[in-house]
Enzyme design. Sequence first.
Site, PDB file in Angstrom:
ATOM      1  N   ARG A  79       1.494  -5.033  -4.980  1.00 28.08           N
ATOM      2  CA  ARG A  79       1.826  -6.269  -4.280  1.00 28.08           C
ATOM      3  C   ARG A  79       2.344  -7.228  -5.348  1.00 28.08           C
ATOM      4  NH1 ARG A  79      -2.452  -3.974  -1.365  1.00 28.08           N
ATOM      5  NH2 ARG A  79      -1.652  -3.367   0.658  1.00 28.08           N
ATOM      6  N   ASP A 113      -0.612   2.345   7.991  1.00 29.50           N
ATOM      7  CA  ASP A 113      -1.129   1.539   9.104  1.00 29.50           C
ATOM      8  C   ASP A 113      -0.327   1.685  10.407  1.00 29.50           C
ATOM      9  OD1 ASP A 113      -2.928   0.651   7.258  1.00 29.50           O
ATOM     10  OD2 ASP A 113      -2.107  -1.368   7.065  1.00 29.50           O
ATOM     11  N   GLY A 124       0.837  -1.208   0.000  1.00 26.87           N
ATOM     12  CA  GLY A 124       0.000   0.000   0.000  1.00 26.87           C
ATOM     13  C   GLY A 124       0.867   1.251   0.000  1.00 26.87           C
ATOM     14  N   ASP A 137       5.222  -4.406   6.584  1.00 26.77           N
ATOM     15  CA  ASP A 137       5.791  -5.691   7.015  1.00 26.77           C
ATOM     16  C   ASP A 137       5.576  -6.801   5.972  1.00 26.77           C
ATOM     17  OD1 ASP A 137       3.038  -5.695   7.762  1.00 26.77           O
ATOM     18  OD2 ASP A 137       3.416  -7.425   9.039  1.00 26.77           O
ATOM     19  N   ASP A 148       1.854  -0.170  11.553  1.00 24.63           N
ATOM     20  CA  ASP A 148       1.876  -1.455  12.259  1.00 24.63           C
ATOM     21  C   ASP A 148       3.193  -2.209  12.044  1.00 24.63           C
ATOM     22  OD1 ASP A 148       1.457  -1.909   9.593  1.00 24.63           O
ATOM     23  OD2 ASP A 148      -0.027  -3.477   9.851  1.00 24.63           O
TER      24      ASP A 148
HETATM   25  O1  F6P Z   1      -1.497  -1.529   4.182  1.00 26.24           O
HETATM   26  C1  F6P Z   1      -2.057  -0.344   3.765  1.00 26.24           C
HETATM   27  C2  F6P Z   1      -3.509  -0.518   3.430  1.00 26.24           C
HETATM   28  O2  F6P Z   1      -4.010   0.722   3.006  1.00 26.24           O
HETATM   29  C3  F6P Z   1      -4.373  -1.087   4.564  1.00 26.24           C
HETATM   30  O3  F6P Z   1      -4.738  -0.121   5.504  1.00 26.24           O
HETATM   31  C4  F6P Z   1      -5.529  -1.641   3.802  1.00 26.24           C
HETATM   32  O4  F6P Z   1      -6.144  -2.667   4.524  1.00 26.24           O
HETATM   33  C5  F6P Z   1      -4.895  -2.157   2.545  1.00 26.24           C
HETATM   34  O5  F6P Z   1      -3.698  -1.448   2.378  1.00 26.24           O
HETATM   35  C6  F6P Z   1      -5.754  -2.007   1.327  1.00 26.24           C
HETATM   36  O6  F6P Z   1      -5.094  -2.557   0.249  1.00 26.24           O
HETATM   37  P1  F6P Z   1      -5.594  -2.422  -1.260  1.00 26.24           P
HETATM   38  O7  F6P Z   1      -5.356  -1.000  -1.682  1.00 26.24           O
HETATM   39  O8  F6P Z   1      -4.764  -3.380  -2.007  1.00 26.24           O
HETATM   40  O9  F6P Z   1      -7.038  -2.753  -1.239  1.00 26.24           O
END
Ligand code: F6P
Length: 331
Positions: free
Chosen positions: A75, A131, A14, A106, A133
């Site tokens: 990703r 996040d 993300g 992470d 996290d």
């Molecule tokens: O990890 C960042 C994030 O924005 C999370 O808060 C969220 O759950 C996820 O990515 C959403 O991912 P995508 O944009 O692939 O739906």
Amino acid sequence: MTQIKRLAVLTSGGDAPGMNAAIRAVLLTSASYNIQVLGFEHGFNGLFEQDFQTLHPKHVENIIQRGGTILKSARCPALQQPGGPAQAAACLHQLQIDALVIIGGDGSFRGALALAEHYKGQIIGVPGTIDNDVDGSDFTIGFATALDTALDAIDKIRDTADAFERIFLVELMGRHSGYLSLAAGIAAGAEQIICPEFGPLTPADLSSVIKPIQHAQLLRGKSSYLIIVAENSYPGGTSALADDLTKAIGVECRAVILGHIQRGGSPVGADRILATKLGAFAVEQLVQGAHLMMAGEVNAQAVLYPLSQTGDRKKAIDPYLVRWQQQVCSD
Ligand code: F6P
């Protein structure tokens, strides 16, 4: 000191406001050591597709204030396939890349560890995710901006909620972590906060949400009421939770999903500074020989933290604020 001639950088997972500022810091710091920098596009996918460009200082002019990432992000399912990490490492070897900087969360660092089993160069992580996290850094790049973005929206929802004396549920991002929800909920003066750290919420235990609402109604009469909900907190999502609450208490509850607006926008000053510090520190530490570490910040000091421990989830959301919110605000 390690002799690094060529380094690569990528942004993964993300995107987060401040990633561009981190890329800029990596490039400018590398240039000061006469290290050439390649930027891979679309996260680790760039390694599979040999999708890269040589970065020069002109590429990072006027990007410190821009959201998103000039290198694009994604990703990378290919990295999780058998043979994927070896193939990605082969690309780095072929291009004679001595070190790799990964800006991400992470999940991206888990990819980095898989890659490290085949890659002979050095790897360092820079924490970039809204996040917050990631263990090993008090804050991650993008969190401060996402918090302000969420707050701006929540404050506006409060205005209309107040005008209509309505109950609103506002869903924030963070499918595994409630940092953003807790921080935004506290700063917005929300009446309730629901996030993964409080344990699963199911239709069977809706009373834990309903009781404080009814208590507030008794105490204050009809008035606006905001519940901040971290995504993924309820089966069917926040809209389902709003519907179930509406049925259970007989008062209309509205859901607002903030969504990806939280990932965009110009990074706030705190994120630009953090990104600059950690991007620069990452390169300096690579030159000193760091490998399989993350460049983080703890108590305002730049620190190295083992990449393998960044996903251990030891960093807890602020227990003081959690207790205060649950004991004082929800009652
Ligand atoms: O990890 C960042 C994030 O924005 C999370 O808060 C969220 O759950 C996820 O990515 C959403 O991912 P995508 O944009 O692939 O739906």
